[in-house]
Design a protein around this motif. Structure first.
Motif, mmCIF file in Angstrom:
data_model
loop_
_atom_site.group_PDB
_atom_site.id
_atom_site.type_symbol
_atom_site.label_atom_id
_atom_site.label_comp_id
_atom_site.label_asym_id
_atom_site.label_seq_id
_atom_site.Cartn_x
_atom_site.Cartn_y
_atom_site.Cartn_z
ATOM 1 N N HIS A 120 -54.669 -12.574 50.827
ATOM 2 C CA HIS A 120 -56.111 -12.315 50.854
ATOM 3 C C HIS A 120 -56.824 -13.663 50.781
ATOM 4 C CE1 HIS A 120 -55.845 -7.899 50.147
ATOM 5 N NE2 HIS A 120 -54.719 -8.243 49.541
ATOM 6 N N SER A 121 -57.585 -13.999 51.829
ATOM 7 C CA SER A 121 -58.159 -15.343 51.906
ATOM 8 C C SER A 121 -59.600 -15.428 51.399
ATOM 9 C CB SER A 121 -58.096 -15.867 53.342
ATOM 10 O OG SER A 121 -58.938 -15.117 54.188
ATOM 11 N N PHE A 122 -60.127 -14.341 50.810
ATOM 12 C CA PHE A 122 -61.393 -14.426 50.085
ATOM 13 C C PHE A 122 -61.012 -14.439 48.610
ATOM 14 C CE2 PHE A 122 -63.937 -11.962 53.566
ATOM 15 C CZ PHE A 122 -63.667 -12.978 54.470
ATOM 16 N N VAL A 160 -61.038 -6.585 52.138
ATOM 17 C CA VAL A 160 -61.912 -6.133 53.224
ATOM 18 C C VAL A 160 -61.352 -4.797 53.706
ATOM 19 C CG1 VAL A 160 -62.897 -6.651 55.474
ATOM 20 C CG2 VAL A 160 -62.445 -8.501 53.846
ATOM 21 N N GLY A 161 -62.062 -3.715 53.417
ATOM 22 C CA GLY A 161 -61.528 -2.392 53.692
ATOM 23 C C GLY A 161 -60.594 -1.958 52.571
ATOM 24 N N GLU A 162 -60.022 -0.787 52.713
ATOM 25 C CA GLU A 162 -59.116 -0.252 51.680
ATOM 26 C C GLU A 162 -57.681 -0.486 52.121
ATOM 27 O OE1 GLU A 162 -57.991 3.975 49.509
ATOM 28 O OE2 GLU A 162 -59.963 3.732 50.421
ATOM 29 N N LYS A 163 -57.040 -1.448 51.476
ATOM 30 C CA LYS A 163 -55.682 -1.823 51.831
ATOM 31 C C LYS A 163 -54.723 -1.442 50.708
ATOM 32 C CE LYS A 163 -57.405 -5.541 54.761
ATOM 33 N NZ LYS A 163 -57.492 -6.997 55.013
ATOM 34 N N MET A 169 -63.419 -3.614 39.339
ATOM 35 C CA MET A 169 -63.580 -3.629 40.793
ATOM 36 C C MET A 169 -65.057 -3.433 41.103
ATOM 37 S SD MET A 169 -60.379 -1.491 42.379
ATOM 38 C CE MET A 169 -58.698 -2.117 42.260
ATOM 39 N N LEU A 170 -65.542 -4.158 42.102
ATOM 40 C CA LEU A 170 -66.949 -4.090 42.457
ATOM 41 C C LEU A 170 -67.082 -3.835 43.957
ATOM 42 C CD1 LEU A 170 -69.947 -4.439 41.652
ATOM 43 C CD2 LEU A 170 -69.657 -6.894 42.070
ATOM 44 N N PRO A 171 -67.464 -2.610 44.361
ATOM 45 C CA PRO A 171 -67.681 -2.337 45.782
ATOM 46 C C PRO A 171 -68.834 -3.194 46.313
ATOM 47 C CG PRO A 171 -67.530 -0.291 44.518
ATOM 48 C CD PRO A 171 -67.659 -1.406 43.525
ATOM 49 N N THR A 193 -64.292 -4.650 48.714
ATOM 50 C CA THR A 193 -64.213 -4.460 47.264
ATOM 51 C C THR A 193 -63.775 -5.754 46.619
ATOM 52 O OG1 THR A 193 -63.595 -2.133 47.545
ATOM 53 C CG2 THR A 193 -63.192 -3.127 45.390
ATOM 54 N N LEU A 194 -64.562 -6.234 45.661
ATOM 55 C CA LEU A 194 -64.196 -7.422 44.894
ATOM 56 C C LEU A 194 -63.304 -6.976 43.742
ATOM 57 C CD1 LEU A 194 -66.817 -8.199 46.466
ATOM 58 C CD2 LEU A 194 -67.323 -9.773 44.601
#
Length: 211
Positions: free
Chosen positions: A46-48, A64-67, A138-140, A145-146
């Motif tokens: 994850h690069s963010f 990014v998205g639900e993985k 977790m923060l949508p 989602t962060l």
């Protein structure tokens, strides 16, 4: 300087994403290992990714998205961030493949599981650094989602340490750039931060210039 203007409301979100990821560079990579409810060990880059807090020590990455990483962490509440060294360039890239949830990237890519000390998901034995984390929150945020994780244990290879300090030239971290571009360490420069009192003609706390 001539500039081109980009309005995020006038172009597709995908095109603006490509622009953002080409100019917000270089980006460190969180190589996140997690374990599903069924016991499958997932590993994904994850690069963010960044440090969110010092005390308590909290790191943050964005899904990014639900993985698979996100779903597993929601269930287990634990994960590990492994450092991505340049020597594992191809393996890191391969773990970004969209395998089915029942497939473990450890096995598909040929990486070695190493037991963690305080969390269930395994560490990557080949990686020189592992940060074991428990989910803080977790923060949508829009389509993403962060994920914030409190670091409860850090394991660092003694081979890259100078005293208690990791040597950046031995870590050789990978970073993400735009498109399919990746970055390596390159030349290292050192410079000390200038304190206000040392600034020529420095300003006092009232904002007045001193001789």
């Amino acid at each position: 300087m001539a500039r081109a203007d980009f309005d995020p409301g006038a172009i597709s979100s995908r095109d603006f994403y490509r622009l953002l990821t080409a100019v917000v560079v270089p980006r460190p990579i969180a190589w996140v290992s997690s374990t599903s409810e069924e016991g499958v060990d997932n590993l994904a880059p994850h690069s963010f990714y960044t440090v969110a807090s010092v005390d308590p020590p909290i790191v943050q990455f964005t899904s990014v998205g639900e993985k698979d990483s996100l779903r597993n962490i929601e269930v287990r509440g634990e994960f590990v961030v492994n450092l991505t060294p340049a020597s594992l360039f191809e393996e890191v890239n391969a773990t970004g493949t969209d395998f089915a949830p029942e497939v473990s990237e450890f096995d598909a890519v040929g990486l070695t599981r190493e037991p963690s000390v305080k969390v269930r998901p395994p560490r990557v034995q080949e990686s020189p650094v592992a940060l074991e984390c428990r989910l803080h929150r977790m923060l949508p945020m829009g389509d993403s989602t962060l994920v914030f994780g409190e670091v409860v244990h850090a394991a660092v290879s003694s081979e890259i340490l100078e005293g208690a300090h990791p040597r950046i030239d031995l870590l050789e971290p990978l970073s993400r750039l735009g498109r399919n571009e990746w970055g390596t360490l390159g030349p290292i420069r050192e410079i000390k931060r200038i304190r206000a009192k040392d600034w020529p003609g420095h300003f006092d706390r009232a904002g007045e210039q001193q001789d």
